[in-house]
Design an enzyme around this catalytic site. Structure first.
Site, PDB file in Angstrom:
ATOM      1  N   TYR A 145       0.492  -0.906  -0.182  1.00 24.30           N
ATOM      2  CA  TYR A 145      -0.068   0.063  -0.482  1.00 24.30           C
ATOM      3  C   TYR A 145       0.812   1.328  -0.265  1.00 24.30           C
ATOM      4  CZ  TYR A 145      -3.419   4.070   1.701  1.00 24.30           C
ATOM      5  OH  TYR A 145      -3.553   4.707   1.451  1.00 24.30           O
TER       6      TYR A 145
ATOM      7  N   ASN B 145       1.916  11.670   5.761  1.00 21.84           N
ATOM      8  CA  ASN B 145       1.206  10.343   6.853  1.00 21.84           C
ATOM      9  C   ASN B 145       1.275  10.943   8.024  1.00 21.84           C
ATOM     10  OD1 ASN B 145       0.197   6.784   6.026  1.00 21.84           O
ATOM     11  ND2 ASN B 145      -0.909   9.039   6.869  1.00 21.84           N
TER      12      ASN B 145
ATOM     13  N   ARG C 256     -11.098  31.995  48.068  1.00 20.76           N
ATOM     14  CA  ARG C 256     -10.885  30.532  49.264  1.00 20.76           C
ATOM     15  C   ARG C 256     -10.757  29.627  48.424  1.00 20.76           C
ATOM     16  NH1 ARG C 256     -15.439  28.510  52.102  1.00 20.76           N
ATOM     17  NH2 ARG C 256     -16.581  30.451  51.475  1.00 20.76           N
TER      18      ARG C 256
ATOM     19  N   PHE D 232      -1.613   6.572  12.397  1.00 20.44           N
ATOM     20  CA  PHE D 232      -1.988   8.314  11.876  1.00 20.44           C
ATOM     21  C   PHE D 232      -3.013   8.893  12.237  1.00 20.44           C
ATOM     22  CE2 PHE D 232      -3.821   4.351   9.228  1.00 20.44           C
ATOM     23  CZ  PHE D 232      -4.835   4.968   9.474  1.00 20.44           C
TER      24      PHE D 232
END
Length: 657
Positions: free
Chosen positions: A164, A307, A398, A444
Site C-alpha cells: 500500500y 502521513n 478561597r 496516523f
C-alpha cells in the site's frame, strides 16, 4: 549577472540586470513592463509610463529610493516588491509578507543546533525550534535507522511487491496496482492532489514547528524516506524556508493529510513559500535564493512526508506550553487580587491541602503561601485588616487551590500525551527494517492528541472563568470597598467598566469553544476512512481558548494593580510589589479615562513573555527551599530550579525575603 525576484500584484517575476549602474527605479519599471506584457489587457495600463509605484525590500518592507544604484541598495538575488500607487488601499492587494511582519524583520539565523533522534524531543524544544532559536541535525544512530528503513523500500520496488502506498494507489484506490515507471509520479500526484487546505497560512513559528516535528518523526526510521531526501528537508528548515500551509482542512485521520501535503508541496518547489529574506514567493524562487533545489520524490517519499499527526501535535505543543505559562502566572495574579480585596490566607493552610492531596492543589496553595505569608513577607495591606471580623472569602478567592490546581494537573496530563506523540511514528504503512517488511496500521489516527487538547481547552478555560468573577469583585464597590470600576470621579470616568465586559465576552466565547471537536466524526474517502478525530480543530480552538485566558488575566492584572492605587500608601508583600512595579513599567496608573486597549495588550505581552512569573519565581523558590519538606515535587507545570538557570534570574538576598 545579478538577478532580482520582484513581486508585482500577486505575481513573481525574475528580472536579470546586466548593468550594475542601473537604478532601483529601472528595476521597478522593468518589472512592471514584464507584468504588463504578460497580461491580455496590459494589466489595465496604457504603458509603463502611466504607472506610479514604490519599491521596497520584502525583508522588513524597507522603502528604497528609486534613484539608488542597484549594486548599492540590493544584494544579488534579493526579493523586492513593487507597490503600484493605489493598490495598497485596494481589497485585491496581495502583500508579499504574512501578518505581523515586524516580528520577522528582526530574524537572525541561529548558530546553535538541536540534535534530533526521533525519541527525545520535548515540548520546550519544539517551541524553541518554532521561534527560530536553533537549527537541526540528526544523530548518527538516526541516520543509520533511516538508511536501513529505506533499504526495505528499495527492495520492495525492485521485487515489484504489492505494498500500500508504494506500489498501489491510496485510500479507495488501495487495490490499484501502479507500474514501476509511474511510482515517482504517483508520489508527486499524491502531494499535489492532497494540497487542498483552506484558510490563512500558518504563521512562520507554527510552520517551523510543523516542519521540525515531521523531521523528528522521519528520524525515527519507520517511514522509508531516504537519508538524502531527509537531509534536503533539514536544509530547507535550517534556511527557514517555510511552505504555505493553510490552517484548515485536516480531519485528523489519516493523519493531517492536507496541511502536511502543503508542507511537502513547497519542498518539491511548488506552491508558495516564505522566508525572512523573501517574504511570500513561489517556492522555486525561494529555494533558489537560498541555494537549495526542489526535492525529487522517490517511491514512498510523498506518503512519508504527509502521513501523520504533526499538525495537531505541533499546535498542541504550543498550546501546552502557553497553558503552563499562564497557569502558574494565574496564581500570582489571583494572589494580588486577594491582597487588594483584603482577603484571608487561612484557606491556604498546609493541613487543609494535605488531607486532599491532589498535586496541583498542593502546589497552588504553596504558591499562595509563598507570595502572601505575612511572617515571611510583611504586608501593610494585610496588617490593616488583621483584626477584621471576616471569617472566610468568596469561592473565587478561597478555592483557588482547588480550581487552579486541577488546571495544573490537566496540563500535566495533556503534556504527557503530547510528549509521547512528539516522539511517535505515525505513518502508514510502517517500515520495520529489523523484520524487513512493511505493516499497515492506524498510528496516523489523531484521537489521542485530539481528546487531550479538547480536555486542555476545558481545563484551562476555568482560569478565565474564575478570573472574570474576581474582576467583577474588584470593580463592584459593594464587594471591594473600592471606588466603582476602580476610577476616581465615577460617572465622569467609566474606568474598568467595559474592560470587565471584554473579560465577560471572552469567557462566553470560550464556553462555545470548549465544546469538544473530537466527539464528532465524518466518514471520508468513500468510507475507507470511516472514523476521524477532528483533531486539527481541537488544537486550533485550544490555542484560541488559551489566548482568551491570557487576555482575561491581563485585565485582572491591570485591575488589581489599579486597586493597589486606592490602598496607598500601604504596601503589599515584597514579591507582589515586584509584580506591581513590573506592570507599572509598561502601564501607568489610571487617573482618568484613556484609550485602554493598548494597556490590555501590554499586560497581555507581560504574561505571554512570562515576565510576571520571572519577577515572582525567585521568591517562590526561596520560600520552597526554606520550607522543605512542606513542599514536595509537583507536576511539570510547577516551577523548577532549571527554569531559574535558563532565565539567569538571581534570587534576591534582601532581608524582606
Amino acid at each position: 549577472m545579478p538577478r532580482y525576484t520582484v513581486h508585482v500584484r500577486g505575481e513573481w517575476l525574475a528580472v536579470p540586470c546586466g548593468d550594475a549602474q542601473l537604478t532601483v527605479g529601472w528595476l521597478g519599471r522593468e518589472a512592471v513592463r514584464r507584468y504588463i506584457k504578460n497580461k491580455p489587457d496590459n494589466g489595465g495600463f496604457a504603458s509603463v509610463d502611466d504607472v506610479r509605484f514604490l519599491v521596497r525590500r520584502c525583508k522588513g518592507l524597507g522603502l528604497l529610493d528609486n534613484e539608488d544604484l542597484l549594486e548599492v541598495a540590493l544584494e544579488d538575488n534579493e526579493f523586492v516588491e513593487v507597490v503600484i500607487e493605489g493598490d495598497a488601499m485596494s481589497p485585491d492587494f496581495i502583500p508579499s509578507q504574512p501578518e505581523a511582519v515586524y516580528l520577522y524583520s528582526k530574524y537572525r539565523e541561529p548558530e546553535k543546533y538541536i540534535t534530533l533522534d526521533g525519541d527525545s524531543l520535548t515540548t520546550e524544544d519544539l517551541v524553541s525550534l518554532g521561534k527560530g532559536h536553533y537549527k537541526i541535525k540528526l544523530t548518527p544512530t538516526a541516520e543509520k535507522k533511516v538508511q536501513k528503513s529505506r533499504e526495505v523500500i528499495d527492495s520492495i520496488v525492485k521485487e515489484k511487491t504489492v505494498v500500500y502506498g508504494i506500489t498501489t494507489g491510496f485510500g479507495k484506490f488501495a487495490r490499484t496496482i501502479i507500474p514501476v515507471s509511474k511510482l515517482e509520479e504517483l508520489q508527486v500526484n499524491l502531494v499535489r492532489s492532497h494540497s487542498s487546505g483552506v484558510g490563512k497560512p500558518l504563521i512562520p513559528e507554527r510552520c517551523r514547528m510543523l516542519l521540525a516535528l515531521r523531521i523528528n518523526v522521519l528520524a525515527k526510521g519507520y517511514s522509508g524516506i531516504s537519508l538524502e531526501t531527509l537531509k534536503q528537508v533539514i536544509e530547507v528548515f535550517n534556511a527557514s524556508c517555510l511552505p504555505y500551509v493553510p490552517e484548515k482542512g485536516t480531519v485528523g485521520a489519516s493523519g493531517d493529510l492536507a496541511p502536511l501535503s502543503h508542507l511537502a508541496l513547497g519542498l518539491i518547489g511548488e506552491g508558495k513559500m516564505w522566508s525572512p529574506k523573501s517574504g511570500w514567493a513561489d517556492a522555486k524562487y525561494v529555494l533558489a535564493a537560498h541555494g537549495l533545489k526542489p526535492i525529487v520524490l522517490k517511491p514512498k517519499e510523498g506518503l512519508a512526508l504527509i502521513n501523520g499527526t504533526q499538525m495537531i501535535t505541533s499546535l498542541g505543543c504550543e498550546a501546552v506550553e502557553r497553558a503552563s505559562a499562564i497557569a502558574r502566572q494565574a496564581d500570582i495574579v489571583a494572589a494580588l487580587t486577594l491582597e487588594v480585596l483584603k482577603g484571608t490566607t487561612k484557606a491556604f493552610d498546609t493541613d487543609i491541602h494535605a488531607v486532599r492531596p491532589h498535586r496541583g492543589q498542593i502546589e497552588v496553595a504553596f504558591r499562595f503561601r509563598s507570595l502572601l505569608d505575612s511572617d515571611h513577607h510583611p504586608s501593610e495591606i494585610a496588617e490593616s485588616h488583621r483584626f477584621c471580623d471576616r471569617v472566610q472569602d468568596a469561592y473565587t478567592l478561597r478555592c483557588c487551590p482547588q480550581i487552579h490546581g486541577v488546571v495544573n494537573d490537566t496540563i500535566a496530563f495533556v503534556k504527557n500525551i503530547i510528549t509521547i506523540e512528539l516522539n511517535s511514528a505515525t505513518d502508514n504503512p510502517m517500515v520495520f527494517a529489523s523484520r524487513g517488511e512493511t505493516i499497515s496500521g492506524g498510528n496516523f489516527h489523531g484521537e489521542y492528541p485530539a481528546k487531550a487538547l479538547d480536555y486542555l481547552a476545558i481545563g484551562v478555560h476555568e482560569l478565565a472563568a474564575i478570573s472574570e468573577r474576581r474582576i467583577e469583585r474588584l470593580c463592584n464597590p459593594s464587594l471591594s470597598e473600592l471606588p466603582a470600576f476602580l476610577v476616581a470621579e465615577g460617572g465622569l470616568n467609566s474606568g474598568f467598566m467595559i474592560a470587565h465586559c471584554t473579560a465577560a465576552a471572552l469567557v462566553s466565547e470560550n464556553k462555545a469553544l470548549c465544546h469538544p471537536s473530537s466527539v464528532d466524526s465524518l466518514s471520508t474517502s468513500a468510507a475507507t476512512e470511516d472514523h476521524v478525530s477532528m483533531g486539527g480543530w481541537a488544537a486550533r480552538k485550544a490555542l484560541r481558548v488559551i489566548e482568551h485566558v491570557e487576555q482575561v488575566l491581563a485585565i485582572e492584572l491591570l485591575a488589581a494593580c489599579q486597586g493597589i492605587e486606592f490602598l496607598r500608601p500601604l504596601k503589599t508583600t515584597s514579591p507582589l510589589e515586584k509584580v506591581y512595579d513590573l506592570v507599572r513599567s509598561v502601564v501607568r496608573p489610571w487617573i482618568k479615562d484613556r484609550f485602554m486597549a493598548p494597556d490590555i495588550e501590554a499586560a497581555h505581552r507581560l504574561l505571554v513573555e512570562q515576565k510576571v512569573w520571572e519577577v515572582a519565581a525567585p521568591y517562590i523558590e526561596k520560600y520552597r527551599m526554606e520550607h522543605i519538606p512542606e513542599s514536595r515535587p509537583v507536576s511539570p507545570t510547577a516551577f523548577s530550579l532549571e527554569f531559574l538557570h535558563k532565565k539567569s534570574t538571581k534570587i534576591p538576598e534582601s532581608e524582606d525575603l
